[in-house]
Scaffold this active site. Structure first.
Site, short mmCIF file in Angstrom:
data_model
loop_
_atom_site.label_atom_id
_atom_site.label_comp_id
_atom_site.label_asym_id
_atom_site.label_seq_id
_atom_site.Cartn_x
_atom_site.Cartn_y
_atom_site.Cartn_z
CG HIS A 39 -70.19 41.51 -26.03
ND1 HIS A 39 -71.15 41.31 -27.00
CD2 HIS A 39 -69.15 42.08 -26.68
CE1 HIS A 39 -70.71 41.74 -28.16
NE2 HIS A 39 -69.49 42.21 -28.00
CG HIS B 116 -66.76 39.48 -31.52
ND1 HIS B 116 -67.80 38.98 -30.76
CD2 HIS B 116 -66.81 40.82 -31.37
CE1 HIS B 116 -68.43 39.99 -30.16
NE2 HIS B 116 -67.86 41.11 -30.52
CG HIS C 166 -67.50 49.26 -28.67
ND1 HIS C 166 -68.85 49.01 -28.77
CD2 HIS C 166 -66.90 48.05 -28.90
CE1 HIS C 166 -69.06 47.72 -29.04
NE2 HIS C 166 -67.89 47.12 -29.15
CD GLU D 235 -70.36 44.59 -30.37
OE1 GLU D 235 -69.39 43.95 -30.78
OE2 GLU D 235 -70.46 44.95 -29.17
C1 DHB Z 1 -64.17 45.40 -26.78
C2 DHB Z 1 -65.55 45.49 -26.98
C3 DHB Z 1 -66.22 44.51 -27.72
O1 DHB Z 1 -67.55 44.54 -27.97
C4 DHB Z 1 -65.52 43.43 -28.23
O2 DHB Z 1 -66.22 42.47 -28.88
C5 DHB Z 1 -64.14 43.34 -28.05
C6 DHB Z 1 -63.47 44.33 -27.33
C7 DHB Z 1 -63.45 46.43 -25.96
O3 DHB Z 1 -64.05 47.44 -25.54
O4 DHB Z 1 -62.26 46.24 -25.68
FE FE Z 2 -68.15 42.99 -29.41
#
Ligand code: DHB
Ligand code: FE
Length: 289
Positions: A12, A59, A194, A241
């Site tokens: 997302h 977030h 991530h 997540e």
């Molecule tokens: C990114 C990924 C995320 O899940 C998020 O909430 C905000 C940024 C990213 O990869 O930039």
């Molecule tokens: Fe996120």
């Protein structure tokens, strides 16, 4: 009776919203990700779900560090998006279904989930962008109702994978005991690996992501055996997540088939993944109807 007809999981990242706003869907960078939704569009056109339960992590738009529910369920008639930065356009509001929300809330509390019930709920990119990816041509109104369910994945202590799996199961039980005819699709948005800050910023673990995509379909309980520390080590600090995927899968009780599955990394800082699973409700649940 309400039926869960499928589950969709997707990354997302906010920059998806920027790519849509700039019309970059067919650029080499974005094409693999946006094209993953072509089979999703075909499935939606055929199945026409009435409502999406969107399991995601807020977030900081609706909840901040001062008040952070572990699990929250929306009980509003309407869910507004708001400017959360990132330069992404604010999307039109989503219509809720308060009757199903309260039915779910009653079911979850009965099943010993002490959730936070929210009659006001601002939805962020993790809710809006997956729905925009599902319905790219939606006008000012959306062709589907939606209910947000959030899992805290920003402020420790976080709920365990095993707990999120059970949350999904309880959502599944609640939805499939709702007496109105509704076709429901359950979304799990976030992940996969991530890490946005710290020494490992930019960390992506493709083998771990591919393992998760296999287990989500074939052996989801295996994922519930990971501790949060192990998930963070393997998938990065925002890789937790993954919990939203696990909860989504918990809601699918029946025979699950993969409609489509795509992994492409990176999108922004993230191991980008999209999966659509159809769900044939279990005979026991159908018999109970
Ligand atoms: C990114 C990924 C995320 O899940 C998020 O909430 C905000 C940024 C990213 O990869 O930039
Ligand atoms: Fe996120």
């Amino acid at each position: 009776m309400a039926r869960i007809i499928g589950g969709l999981t997707t990354s997302h990242v906010p920059s998806i919203g920027g790519a849509i706003a700039r019309g970059e869907q067919q650029t080499p960078y974005w094409k693999p990700f946006f094209d993953a939704f072509i089979p999703v569009h075909e499935w939606l056109a055929k199945e026409k779900p009435d409502l999406a339960i969107v399991i995601y992590n807020d977030h900081g738009l609706n909840f901040f560090f001062d008040r952070m529910p572990t699990f929250a369920v929306g009980a509003a008639a309407r869910y507004d998006n708001a400017d959360e930065g990132w330069g992404i356009p604010v999307l039109p509001s989503f219509e809720g279904d308060t009757e199903l929300s309260w039915h779910m809330i009653n079911g979850l509390v009965h099943d010993e989930f002490d959730i936070t019930m929210c009659q006001e709920f601002l939805v962020d990119h993790a809710f809006t962008l997956p729905l925009k990816l599902m319905y790219p041509n939606a006008g000012p109104t959306w062709p589907i109702k939606a209910i947000p369910v959030t899992i805290n994945s920003v402020q420790h202590p976080l709920p365990s994978a095993a707990r999120c799996w059970k949350l999904g199961q309880a959502i599944g039980r609640a939805v499939e005991s709702f007496p109105k005819d509704l076709k429901v699709v359950v979304l799990g948005t976030g992940g996969l690996s991530h890490q946005l800050d710290g020494a490992r910023a930019g960390f992506i673990n493709k083998p771990f992501d591919l393992m998760c995509m296999d287990k989500i379909v074939n052996d989801p309980v295996a994922l519930t055996r990971f501790s949060n520390r192990e998930i963070i080590e393997q998938a990065g600090s925002q890789g937790v997540e993954l919990m939203t995927w696990i909860a989504m899968r918990g809601a699918l009780s029946g025979r699950v088939d993969t409609v489509t599955s795509m992994y492409h990394a990176p999108i922004s800082n993230t191991g980008g993944a999209v999966m659509l699973l159809s769900n044939e409700p279990a005979p026991a649940r159908l018999a109970a109807e």
